[in-house]
Write an enzyme that holds these catalytic residues in place. Structure first.
Site, short mmCIF file in Angstrom:
data_model
loop_
_atom_site.label_atom_id
_atom_site.label_comp_id
_atom_site.label_asym_id
_atom_site.label_seq_id
_atom_site.Cartn_x
_atom_site.Cartn_y
_atom_site.Cartn_z
N LYS A 215 9.56 -67.74 -50.28
CA LYS A 215 10.87 -68.04 -49.71
C LYS A 215 10.98 -69.54 -49.49
O LYS A 215 9.99 -70.21 -49.16
CB LYS A 215 11.05 -67.32 -48.35
N GLU A 263 18.42 -70.51 -31.84
CA GLU A 263 17.00 -70.26 -32.17
C GLU A 263 16.03 -71.06 -31.31
O GLU A 263 16.00 -72.29 -31.37
CB GLU A 263 16.75 -70.56 -33.64
#
Length: 460
Positions: A215, A263
């Site tokens: 990824k 986050e």
């Protein structure tokens, strides 16, 4: 109130300390409105508020600043140790000064001149620090003064500096906040074709049999320009428009980094480390029924679930190195913000002894949600392929207590950097083997929206 140092005169005069702090309580403040009064501190401010509003910081002025290589993890650790040796708290209220700032996303990555002095990291020890908890507001004033004068003169000079800072607080509280209003904003996406092409190239790389890359997270930029863009106004808008996020602003010289991120990277208490795995995304619905359908779709979507799983697996593996006993991993749930919702898992563990907060920050950053997996391969791919520098975008931003090893860092997303009446917004997306270039472009458009709305002041 007037600062009273009389009980500390002997200690101040005889000590070899050079950093001095004095703290006192204030009535609870409307924190966004308080920050709106700070326009005459432009160039030397920061703002921080947690998603649950349990903690907020406003910092003004600078006792000490750290730029570029000075923000290396090791150098910040060394300063903390030196500070503690030279620090003297001269008030009955025990409130520690903090360092606030951000590390760069990647010192080896591409450059972006628009970031100016902020590009490679910035931390500041403020002269005036407002700390607001749910039931308490405290002001901490900090001065730096070297020995070299007779004891009496040293004490008088320090008292005068504290009095000056206290007068600034009094004037600030009396100051009328800057009025805010909605504004028109010109926007221009940067290098769309190049971004879409890089998504395709990254997918091809991930699919190769001999590739280790699982990824990679690509970022792109949007230029914005308007009249009278003001940091105080952006912060006020984000506080109103983006509940359940970390709202932050970091300003030095001519540049300001500001955003509303969902986050957390890591929080450190005296006994625990806490982090979160956030990845995968889908828009909020126009109504409750559509929103529920989107939520169910996200929870069942294989591409997003895999992307989230990659993040959680790495975070657990990394945090285990710094904790003892079993990690607590929450059930997968949804983190919902105004425009977008994400897959979310909380991860916490008991701290090992002799492990510092910055050790964990260094290990966790960047998570697979901002860099990729494996970490080293993803960073190499980004440094080689991305043509625009990220600066502090996606980087750890937050605070460090200077007398204890506690603090908290968030991930600097849903954000932009501003100078004058211009800005550069950032948005990113995770690329895996079945990513679709056009879908990723649309996802980044959605992620630009919080900052576009925050600058415009239009809640629609």
């Amino acid at each position: 109130m007037k600062i009273n140092l009389s009980n500390w005169q002997d200690e101040i005069s005889s000590t070899d300390k050079s950093y001095f702090s004095y703290s006192y309580e204030l009535p609870l403040q409307a924190f966004g409105q308080l920050f709106a009064k700070t326009d005459h501190y432009q160039g030397a401010r920061f703002f921080w508020q947690t998603p649950d509003h349990s903690l907020g910081y406003i910092g003004l002025g600078a006792v000490k600043q750290f730029f570029e290589e000075e923000t290396d993890f090791g150098m910040i650790e060394r300063f903390k140790k030196e500070f503690l040796k030279k620090f003297c708290l001269v008030s009955e209220r025990k409130e520690s000064p903090i360092l606030f700032g951000a590390f760069p996303f990647d010192r080896k990555g591409a450059k972006e001149l628009f970031w100016g002095k902020l590009e490679k990291g910035y931390f500041v020890l403020p002269e005036i620090l407002f700390t607001q908890r749910k039931n308490l507001c405290v002001v901490t004033l900090t001065c730096y003064q070297e020995k070299g004068e007779c004891k009496k003169k040293f004490f008088k000079k320090l008292k005068k500096r504290f009095d000056s800072l206290e007068n600034q607080v009094v004037e600030l509280l009396r100051h009328l906040p800057r009025e805010s209003s909605s504004m028109s904003l010109n926007t221009k996406e940067r290098n769309v074709d190049a971004f879409v092409s890089l998504v395709s190239e990254s997918v091809e790389e991930i699919k190769k049999k001999n590739s280790t890359l699982r990824k990679v997270v690509l970022a792109r930029q949007m230029e914005v320009e308007g009249k009278h863009i003001a940091l105080e106004t952006i912060v006020a808008n984000l506080l109103r428009q983006q509940p359940n996020t970390y709202v932050f602003a970091l300003e030095a010289k001519q540049q300001t980094f500001v955003g509303a991120t969902p986050e957390r990277l890591v929080e450190a208490s005296k006994t625990m480390f806490a982090t979160a795995g956030i990845a995968g995304s889908i828009p909020r619905g126009e109504n409750q029924l559509e929103d529920q359908k989107n939520s169910e779709k996200l929870l069942k979507d294989s591409k997003n679930s895999y992307e989230h799983q990659v993040v959680v697996e790495r975070i657990k593996k990394q945090l285990e190195n710094f904790t003892q006993g079993e990690l607590f991993v929450s059930n997968k749930s949804l983190l919902k913000n105004r425009d977008i919702q994400h897959l979310f898992v909380a991860v916490t563990g008991a701290r090992k002894e002799q492990v510092s907060l910055l050790d964990v920050v260094r290990e966790l950053h960047p998570t697979p949600a901002l860099g990729g997996e494996p970490k080293v391969d993803a960073l190499h791919w980004l440094a080689e392929k991305e043509t625009a520098g990220r600066g502090l975008y996606g980087a750890p931003i937050g605070w460090l207590d200077l007398t204890e090893d506690i603090g908290e860092f968030a991930v600097g997303i849903r954000s932009g950097v501003f100078s004058g009446n211009q800005g550069l917004l950032y948005a990113g997306c995770g690329i895996v083997d079945d990513s679709d270039p056009e879908a990723e472009r649309l996802e980044t458009m959605l992620k630009f929206q919080p900052m576009i709305r925050g600058v415009k002041g239009n809640d629609e």
